[in-house]
Design a protein around this motif. Structure first.
Motif, PDB file in Angstrom:
ATOM      1  N   LYS A 148      -3.641   3.841  -1.128  1.00 51.58           N
ATOM      2  CA  LYS A 148      -4.063   2.968  -2.220  1.00 51.58           C
ATOM      3  C   LYS A 148      -3.290   1.662  -2.128  1.00 51.58           C
ATOM      4  O   LYS A 148      -2.124   1.647  -1.763  1.00 51.58           O
ATOM      5  N   SER A 149      -3.929   0.556  -2.491  1.00 51.03           N
ATOM      6  CA  SER A 149      -3.266  -0.746  -2.508  1.00 51.03           C
ATOM      7  C   SER A 149      -2.772  -1.060  -3.908  1.00 51.03           C
ATOM      8  O   SER A 149      -3.393  -0.664  -4.896  1.00 51.03           O
ATOM      9  N   TYR A 150      -1.655  -1.763  -3.977  1.00 48.31           N
ATOM     10  CA  TYR A 150      -1.048  -2.162  -5.243  1.00 48.31           C
ATOM     11  C   TYR A 150      -0.735  -3.642  -5.215  1.00 48.31           C
ATOM     12  O   TYR A 150      -0.377  -4.188  -4.180  1.00 48.31           O
ATOM     13  N   SER A 151      -0.799  -4.278  -6.367  1.00 48.15           N
ATOM     14  CA  SER A 151      -0.333  -5.649  -6.495  1.00 48.15           C
ATOM     15  C   SER A 151       1.140  -5.605  -6.867  1.00 48.15           C
ATOM     16  O   SER A 151       1.538  -4.854  -7.758  1.00 48.15           O
ATOM     17  N   VAL A 152       1.937  -6.373  -6.148  1.00 51.39           N
ATOM     18  CA  VAL A 152       3.374  -6.422  -6.390  1.00 51.39           C
ATOM     19  C   VAL A 152       3.683  -7.736  -7.067  1.00 51.39           C
ATOM     20  O   VAL A 152       3.363  -8.803  -6.551  1.00 51.39           O
ATOM     21  N   THR A 153       4.279  -7.673  -8.239  1.00 47.66           N
ATOM     22  CA  THR A 153       4.786  -8.872  -8.885  1.00 47.66           C
ATOM     23  C   THR A 153       6.199  -8.560  -9.342  1.00 47.66           C
ATOM     24  O   THR A 153       6.510  -7.428  -9.707  1.00 47.66           O
ATOM     25  N   SER A 170       0.810  -1.218   0.000  1.00 48.07           N
ATOM     26  CA  SER A 170       0.000   0.000   0.000  1.00 48.07           C
ATOM     27  C   SER A 170       0.841   1.264   0.000  1.00 48.07           C
ATOM     28  O   SER A 170       1.956   1.278   0.502  1.00 48.07           O
ATOM     29  N   THR A 171       0.260   2.303  -0.568  1.00 49.50           N
ATOM     30  CA  THR A 171       0.754   3.654  -0.391  1.00 49.50           C
ATOM     31  C   THR A 171       0.070   4.144   0.877  1.00 49.50           C
ATOM     32  O   THR A 171      -1.133   3.964   1.039  1.00 49.50           O
ATOM     33  N   THR A 172       0.831   4.727   1.810  1.00 49.05           N
ATOM     34  CA  THR A 172       0.263   5.052   3.113  1.00 49.05           C
ATOM     35  C   THR A 172       0.600   6.474   3.554  1.00 49.05           C
ATOM     36  O   THR A 172       1.424   7.148   2.949  1.00 49.05           O
ATOM     37  N   VAL A 173      -0.037   6.872   4.651  1.00 47.31           N
ATOM     38  CA  VAL A 173       0.232   8.149   5.306  1.00 47.31           C
ATOM     39  C   VAL A 173       0.571   7.842   6.761  1.00 47.31           C
ATOM     40  O   VAL A 173      -0.105   7.042   7.404  1.00 47.31           O
ATOM     41  N   SER A 174       1.624   8.466   7.273  1.00 45.00           N
ATOM     42  CA  SER A 174       1.977   8.310   8.687  1.00 45.00           C
ATOM     43  C   SER A 174       2.149   9.694   9.301  1.00 45.00           C
ATOM     44  O   SER A 174       2.097  10.700   8.599  1.00 45.00           O
TER      45      SER A 174
END
Length: 172
Positions: free
Chosen positions: A102-107, A78-82
């Motif tokens: 946002k979530s991403y699929s990693v391959t 995921s792209t995140t905020v902290s």
């Protein structure tokens, strides 16, 4: 005709009611234009690279002959905020120029040929572009336009945009 005591009581009653009217009109003026806190993104720092923690993908044992070791990935990240997020995710996304959550699929994958007679593991970690986002709180009138001057508080959030997996080999 009022005696001195009655006249003093009447003057006190009139003065008291005038004070109440003055206090009430003062409260009404305050209620007509109250202030409320409003947070705004005021600065987005230049992106810099950060990494997640190393994760073991595959381990290998000592071997006298050359061989290949492959790490293959298929997962979601995921792209995140902290940090302290005081504005909406939508406002931060607009400020940094990408969707902040946002979530991403990693391959992906990587193949290594380990050194002879060495054991170890192939590892991977997420790579991010990180932005420091400065947010400031202002006191704005309920009626009228906020001037965004003299901030009351400042806080910081960090957006972490996923870029790609990063691979490495580690020997025991």
């Amino acid at each position: 005709m009022l005696n001195k005591l009655g006249r003093a009581a009447m003057i006190l009653a009139v003065a008291s009611s005038l004070g109440a009217v003055t206090e009430a009109s003062s409260q009404a003026a305050t209620m007509d234009n109250p202030y409320f806190p409003k947070w705004k993104v005021t600065h987005v720092g230049k992106a810099y690279t950060t990494y997640g923690k190393w994760k073991t993908c595959v381990t290998f044992s000592k071997d006298a002959t050359p061989h290949s070791v492959t790490c293959s990935l298929a997962k979601t990240t995921s792209t995140t905020v902290s940090g302290t997020l005081t504005v909406s995710v939508k406002a931060v996304s607009a400020a940094v120029g990408y969707q902040a959550q946002k979530s991403y699929s990693v391959t992906g994958g990587e193949t290594y040929t380990p050194k002879k007679n060495k054991s170890g593991r192939v590892e991977w970690r997420e790579t991010y572009h990180t932005n420091k986002v400065t947010e400031k709180e202002y006191m704005c009138p309920l009626h009228g336009t906020c001037q965004y001057t003299n901030p009351v508080k400042t806080s910081y959030a960090y957006t972490h945009k996923y870029i790609a997996p990063n691979f490495g080999i580690a020997y025991n």
